[in-house]
Design an enzyme around this catalytic site. Structure first.
Site, PDB file in Angstrom:
ATOM      1  CE  LYS A 102      42.876  25.802 -26.211  1.00  0.00           C
ATOM      2  NZ  LYS A 102      42.124  26.687 -25.351  1.00  0.00           N
ATOM      3  CB  SER A 149      44.025  29.656 -24.899  1.00  0.00           C
ATOM      4  OG  SER A 149      43.303  28.838 -24.326  1.00  0.00           O
ATOM      5  CB  SER A 203      40.000  29.526 -23.661  1.00  0.00           C
ATOM      6  OG  SER A 203      40.986  30.160 -22.904  1.00  0.00           O
TER       7      SER A 203
END
Length: 454
Positions: free
Chosen positions: A79, A155, A179
């Site tokens: 990420k 996310s 997330s």
């Protein structure tokens, strides 16, 4: 060997015994990213030169007769809130494009590479991690490999899409309110949110320091464990990283779930779950208050963190993220204090439960992946906003820092996940149960059609 869909454990074994070179594995991963990421939109940067150099170094080590690590040659991506040397740490934002490139890698990246893994890039995410959908206004929506018209969840949306789409066997995400587990559920893969403080967050861009976790996503429990074991260990650079020795789970996986006491959460967690869900956690119906308290803490800490950026460059935020952060910055301190007091009380109540059970099962998300752009879904006859409520079952667990494994149930036409929740520092329990479910064929990451991604 089809390395695109091989498990990390299989890739590492093949590289270690010379059946395939690490360079060939890296080239295959890079080619697949180039072919399919045009549709999946999982990556924001590809570190091709770095990956090929690392892979070549591994092949040279093996040629010299040296023993390689348990992740030898395994491609992985992270990420884009993890620092990667030479790249600006975007954290999904437009504003962070102006940051100087990171001078070093995040601790967990360095630990994975020390075990032989090969970093191939940075992954798309919701802006500043304040998102459950995987839709990013600056870099575009991550797309679900099972149906590219649907959300990955967020996310860590790029992380979920990259693993589910076969671009990499392992990815790293962060989990503040769900997330990792929301993308794992919607994309049909495994995800681990470890105990708060178990894995180092050093050299990552924060969201809510008192709630932030980092962890892996993978297509098998064994791969999840390989990554998790490699990343364990105290780190002085993260003030909340626990002073605990590494507790390897890999040797324990085959014990399965025999002898463990497992409860199905009822009460609040029963909404939208299967009919057999009962009342093992009925007294935790207070979780309705948990979500409210979690929102107060997330919004207030997030708003305080970004206040300077909001004042200076408010127009450069996703409007939905900006407005939530502004509202959070205006929450009275008395409300935050009350939320923290409730958090302590709630943790005590849940920990008491683990005197009687070893793990608790709950849904991971209230629905399968919504369509990209969808704004509401219906739960028990009530229309709810998608962005705020995909984490309806994950937030109450993040709130008190428990370890959780999200396991995929391969339903048709779309998968959905279940959470296995264990007591603090008992990742081994949750992972053993997840592995038993995988071995029984109940939990499985299925290969998607990649419709539209030819």
């Amino acid at each position: 060997m089809d390395t695109a869909w091989a498990y990390a454990s299989e890739i590492a074994a093949a590289v270690c015994d010379g059946r395939v070179s690490a360079v060939a594995v890296a080239r295959a991963a890079l080619a697949r990213i180039a072919k399919h990421d045009r549709v999946l939109n999982a990556f924001t940067a590809v570190t091709e030169e770095r990956a090929l150099a690392k892979a070549a170094a591994l092949d040279a080590e093996r040629a010299r007769g040296r023993r390689l690590g348990p992740l030898a040659g395994v491609p992985f991506a992270v990420k884009n809130l993890f620092d990667i040397a030479g790249l600006p740490t975007l954290a999904g934002s437009k504003i962070n494009r102006d940051r100087a490139p990171a001078k070093r890698d995040a601790t967990v990246i360095a630990r994975l590479e020390a075990h032989g893994a090969v970093l191939v890039g940075a992954l798309n995410m919701g802006e500043y991690a304040y998102d459950f959908t995987g839709e990013n206004v600056h870099y575009g929506a991550s797309r679900n490999p099972h149906d590219v018209g649907r959300m990955t969840g967020g996310s860590s949306g790029g992380s979920g899409g990259a693993v589910a789409g076969g671009l990499v066997p392992i990815a790293l995400g962060s989990d503040t309110n769900g997330s990792i587990r929301v993308p794992a559920s919607l994309c049909g893969i495994f995800g681990l949110k470890p105990t708060y403080g178990r894995l180092s967050r050093a050299h990552t861009f924060p969201f809510v320091a008192s709630l932030d976790h980092v962890g892996p996503l993978a297509r098998s429990t064994r791969d999840l464990v390989l990554a998790y074991d490699a990343m364990q260990g105290h780190d002085d650079d993260d003030p909340v990283c626990a002073q605990r020795p590494a507790e390897a789970v890999a040797p324990l996986l085959e014990r399965g779930s025999a002898g463990l006491r497992i409860a199905i959460a009822g009460g609040y967690f029963r909404a939208g779950a299967s009919a057999q869900a009962q009342t093992a956690l009925a007294h935790v119906a207070a979780a309705l208050r948990v979500r409210a308290a979690a929102y107060v803490i997330s919004a207030s800490e997030g708003g305080a963190l970004h206040l300077g950026r909001l004042r200076a460059r408010g127009r450069d935020f996703d409007p939905a993220v900006r407005d939530r952060l502004i509202a959070g910055a205006m929450i009275p301190a008395a409300h935050v204090v009350k939320a923290q007091k409730f958090r302590r009380w709630y943790r005590e109540q849940v920990l008491a439960l683990f005197a009687h059970v070893d793990a608790v099962l709950t849904p991971a998300t209230p629905c399968t992946a919504p369509a990209i752009g969808q704004r509401t879904f219906v739960l028990d006859g009530v229309e709810l906003p998608v962005r705020a409520n995909l984490g309806i079952y994950t937030q109450p667990i993040s709130f008190i820092g428990l370890p959780v494994v999200a396991v995929p149930v391969p339903l048709q036409p779309l998968p959905v996940g279940v959470q296995i929740i264990a007591a603090p520092w008992r990742e081994d329990v949750a992972l053993r149960i997840a592995h038993a479910l995988k071995q029984a064929g109940i939990a499985a990451a299925t290969r998607p059609s990649l419709a539209g991604a030819a």
